[in-house]
Design a protein around this motif. Structure first.
Motif, PDB file in Angstrom:
ATOM      1  N   LEU A  21      20.946  29.023  78.961  1.00 56.11           N
ATOM      2  CA  LEU A  21      21.391  28.394  80.200  1.00 56.11           C
ATOM      3  C   LEU A  21      22.473  29.212  80.905  1.00 56.11           C
ATOM      4  N   VAL A  22      23.129  30.088  80.160  1.00 61.05           N
ATOM      5  CA  VAL A  22      24.207  30.910  80.714  1.00 61.05           C
ATOM      6  C   VAL A  22      23.593  32.111  81.421  1.00 61.05           C
ATOM      7  N   ASP A  23      24.035  32.349  82.638  1.00 57.22           N
ATOM      8  CA  ASP A  23      23.492  33.449  83.435  1.00 57.22           C
ATOM      9  C   ASP A  23      23.745  34.807  82.775  1.00 57.22           C
ATOM     10  N   ASN A  24      24.967  35.022  82.299  1.00 59.31           N
ATOM     11  CA  ASN A  24      25.317  36.300  81.690  1.00 59.31           C
ATOM     12  C   ASN A  24      26.294  36.041  80.537  1.00 59.31           C
ATOM     13  N   PRO A  25      25.802  35.894  79.311  1.00 62.53           N
ATOM     14  CA  PRO A  25      26.666  35.584  78.170  1.00 62.53           C
ATOM     15  C   PRO A  25      27.793  36.593  77.950  1.00 62.53           C
ATOM     16  N   SER A  26      27.555  37.851  78.233  1.00 63.47           N
ATOM     17  CA  SER A  26      28.600  38.866  78.040  1.00 63.47           C
ATOM     18  C   SER A  26      29.779  38.633  78.979  1.00 63.47           C
ATOM     19  N   ILE A  27      29.489  38.303  80.219  1.00 64.46           N
ATOM     20  CA  ILE A  27      30.560  38.011  81.179  1.00 64.46           C
ATOM     21  C   ILE A  27      31.299  36.743  80.759  1.00 64.46           C
TER      22      ILE A  27
END
Length: 43
Positions: A21-27
């Protein structure tokens, strides 16, 4: 670096469907570390 390792470990415990669900887990991880830094408390 220790906090980034903790974030990686915490993410590995999450349900993969939630991580998707998270667009960009690293960010998101970087944002969480920044919050810890600003609070000056990693506990």
């Amino acid at each position: 670096m220790e906090v980034l390792s903790m974030e990686e470990e915490a993410f590995s415990l999450c349900d993969p469907s939630v991580i998707k669900l998270v667009d960009n887990p690293s960010i998101l991880q970087i944002d969480m570390v920044w919050c810890y830094f600003m609070l000056r408390d990693i506990n």
